[in-house]
Design an enzyme around this catalytic site. Structure first.
Site, PDB file in Angstrom:
ATOM      1  N   TYR A 140       0.812  -1.210   0.000  1.00 13.63           N
ATOM      2  CA  TYR A 140       0.000   0.000   0.000  1.00 13.63           C
ATOM      3  C   TYR A 140       0.848   1.264   0.000  1.00 13.63           C
ATOM      4  O   TYR A 140       0.479   2.269  -0.603  1.00 13.63           O
ATOM      5  CB  TYR A 140      -0.946   0.006   1.204  1.00 13.63           C
ATOM      6  CG  TYR A 140      -1.794   1.241   1.269  1.00 13.63           C
ATOM      7  CD1 TYR A 140      -2.750   1.483   0.284  1.00 13.63           C
ATOM      8  CD2 TYR A 140      -1.631   2.179   2.282  1.00 13.63           C
ATOM      9  CE1 TYR A 140      -3.527   2.617   0.323  1.00 13.63           C
ATOM     10  CE2 TYR A 140      -2.408   3.316   2.320  1.00 13.63           C
ATOM     11  CZ  TYR A 140      -3.356   3.527   1.345  1.00 13.63           C
ATOM     12  OH  TYR A 140      -4.117   4.665   1.381  1.00 13.63           O
ATOM     13  N   ASP A 203      -6.859  20.645   2.556  1.00 11.44           N
ATOM     14  CA  ASP A 203      -6.945  19.192   2.651  1.00 11.44           C
ATOM     15  C   ASP A 203      -6.701  18.798   4.101  1.00 11.44           C
ATOM     16  O   ASP A 203      -6.511  19.664   4.970  1.00 11.44           O
ATOM     17  CB  ASP A 203      -5.939  18.515   1.716  1.00 11.44           C
ATOM     18  CG  ASP A 203      -6.468  17.186   1.161  1.00 11.44           C
ATOM     19  OD1 ASP A 203      -6.959  16.368   1.974  1.00 11.44           O
ATOM     20  OD2 ASP A 203      -6.388  16.971  -0.051  1.00 11.44           O
ATOM     21  N   HIS A 241     -17.251  12.713  -6.740  1.00 12.27           N
ATOM     22  CA  HIS A 241     -17.541  11.370  -7.274  1.00 12.27           C
ATOM     23  C   HIS A 241     -17.131  10.261  -6.300  1.00 12.27           C
ATOM     24  O   HIS A 241     -17.494   9.106  -6.500  1.00 12.27           O
ATOM     25  CB  HIS A 241     -16.904  11.176  -8.648  1.00 12.27           C
ATOM     26  CG  HIS A 241     -15.429  10.947  -8.633  1.00 12.27           C
ATOM     27  ND1 HIS A 241     -14.750  10.393  -9.698  1.00 12.27           N
ATOM     28  CD2 HIS A 241     -14.477  11.204  -7.696  1.00 12.27           C
ATOM     29  CE1 HIS A 241     -13.463  10.306  -9.420  1.00 12.27           C
ATOM     30  NE2 HIS A 241     -13.277  10.795  -8.217  1.00 12.27           N
TER      31      HIS A 241
END
Length: 336
Positions: A140, A203, A241
Site C-alpha cells: 500500500y 486538505d 464522485h
C-alpha cells in the site's frame, strides 16, 4: 451464420477475453520509461539504443514494442522506434503516472468487478485477493506514492484544460479554495495562469503538511465536513464522485457557507455521464471511470446531469452553469 462472420465474432470474443493485456503492456512500457526516453532523445531510436537506455534486454523489449506498435501506441520505421501523438500522452508530465497507479497490485487486483460485489455493495478495493485489508498491505505504501503521482498528473492536465478553454471562470475572482487539493498542483497551476487570484489549498492536516511550497498558494489543513475556508470561489476537482449523494450534499452546503452570497460560486470539476445518446470523445472514458467507481468506492459514482442538478438543488443553490472544457471533466458553476 457464414464462416467469415463466425470467425469475426470469435476474434471479437478473444479480444474481450484478453483485453487486460493492452493496458498491462502499456504500463510496463511506462514503467520502463519508454515514452520519456523517446521524447527526451528527440528522435527515433534503434532497438539497441532503446534497450540500453531502458535497461530492458533486447528480446523482451522487441516483443513488447511489437505489440504496442500493432495497437498504435508507438511507431516504427527503418528498424527505429519513435513516439506517436498518442504515446506522448504517457510521459511523466502527462498520463504516465496514472498508468503506473493502475498497475500497482493494490489497484490492479481488487478493482475488477464481480457479481458478488455488485450484489452486496462491498467495495473490492478494500480487500485483496486473500481477503485482507489492502490498506494495511505492505504494497500500500508504494500504491499511495503511485496514487499521489497519478492525481498530480491528472490535476496538472485538468488545470491546463481550464486555463486553455475556460479562462473566464476566474474573471473577477480574487480568491479560490481548492478543496481536497492534496499537494496543491491544480490550484498552483491556476494561480500561475491567473496571478491576481489568491489560492488556498485545503486538505487534511497530514496531507498539506507534506506539500511543497507554491507561489501564491496558502496551505490550510482541516475537514471539509466541518468547515471550508472562506473565499470568492470554492473548487471541488474530482472530489464529489468519491461520495454518496447525502455526503455530497453535506460537502456542498459547507462550500456554500464559505462563499459570499452575492458574488460567490462553487466550481465542481467532474465528469457528467451522458444518457441521451449525444456524447463526445470522452463519453466512453467517463463510463469506464464509473465502472472503476462501482468496484472501488462503495458509495461513489460518476453522475448524470439530472443527478448533479438534484445535488445542487438539495444543497440550496439557486442556479448553475455548465462549461465543456474539452476534457474528461466539465466545470459546473453553482451559485447561492
Amino acid at each position: 451464420m457464414v464462416a467469415d462472420e463466425e470467425a469475426q465474432l470469435h476474434a471479437q470474443a478473444w479480444d474481450h477475453a484478453l483485453s487486460y493485456i493492452k493496458p498491462t503492456a502499456l504500463s510496463a512500457a511506462v514503467e520502463l520509461e519508454i515514452p520519456d526516453i523517446l521524447e527526451n532523445h528527440g528522435g527515433p531510436m534503434t532497438l539497441s539504443e532503446l534497450s540500453a537506455a531502458s535497461g530492458c534486454p533486447r528480446e523482451p523489449l522487441y516483443r513488447l514494442m511489437r505489440f504496442l506498435i500493432f495497437h498504435g501506441i508507438f511507431t516504427k520505421s527503418d528498424d527505429c522506434y519513435a513516439q506517436s501523438p498518442l504515446s506522448r500522452l504517457f510521459t511523466t508530465e502527462n498520463l504516465g503516472p496514472y498508468m503506473l497507479m493502475q498497475a500497482t497490485p493494490v489497484t490492479r487486483c481488487p478493482t475488477g468487478l464481480s457479481g458478488e460485489a455488485l450484489k452486496t455493495g462491498t467495495s473490492l478495493y478494500l480487500k485483496s485477493i486473500r481477503g485482507e485489508d489492502s490498506w494495511s498491505d505492505p504494497a500500500y505504501g508504494y500504491h499511495m506514492k503511485a496514487f499521489t503521482n497519478a492525481m498530480t498528473a491528472h490535476a496538472r492536465l485538468t488545470a491546463a484544460a481550464i486555463v486553455r478553454n475556460y479562462p473566464a471562470a476566474f474573471d473577477g475572482v480574487q480568491s479560490v479554495v481548492d478543496v481536497g487539493s492534496r499537494h496543491g498542483t491544480a490550484i498552483g497551476k491556476l494561480v500561475e495562469a491567473f496571478p491576481w487570484v489568491r489560492g488556498i489549498a485545503f486538505d487534511l492536516p497530514e496531507i498539506v503538511a507534506d506539500a511543497p511550497p507554491r507561489k501564491g498558494v496558502d496551505f490550510v489543513g482541516g475537514d471539509m465536513f466541518e468547515s471550508v475556508p472562506k473565499a470568492d470561489a470554492v473548487m471541488l476537482m474530482w472530489i464529489l464522485h468519491d461520495w454518496s449523494d447525502d455526503k455530497c450534499i453535506e460537502i456542498l452546503k459547507k462550500c456554500k457557507e464559505a462563499i459570499p452570497a452575492n458574488i460567490g460560486k462553487v466550481m465542481i470539476v467532474d465528469a457528467i455521464i451522458n444518457e441521451d445518446g449525444e456524447g463526445d470523445e470522452f463519453s466512453g472514458t467517463r463510463l469506464s471511470l464509473d465502472m472503476i467507481m462501482l468496484a472501488v468506492m462503495a458509495q461513489g459514482k460518476e453522475r448524470t446531469y439530472k443527478e448533479w442538478v438534484h445535488l445542487l438543488n438539495e444543497a440550496g443553490f439557486s442556479k448553475h452553469t455548465i462549461k465543456n472544457i474539452k476534457a474528461m471533466e466539465f466545470v459546473i458553476e453553482a451559485y447561492p
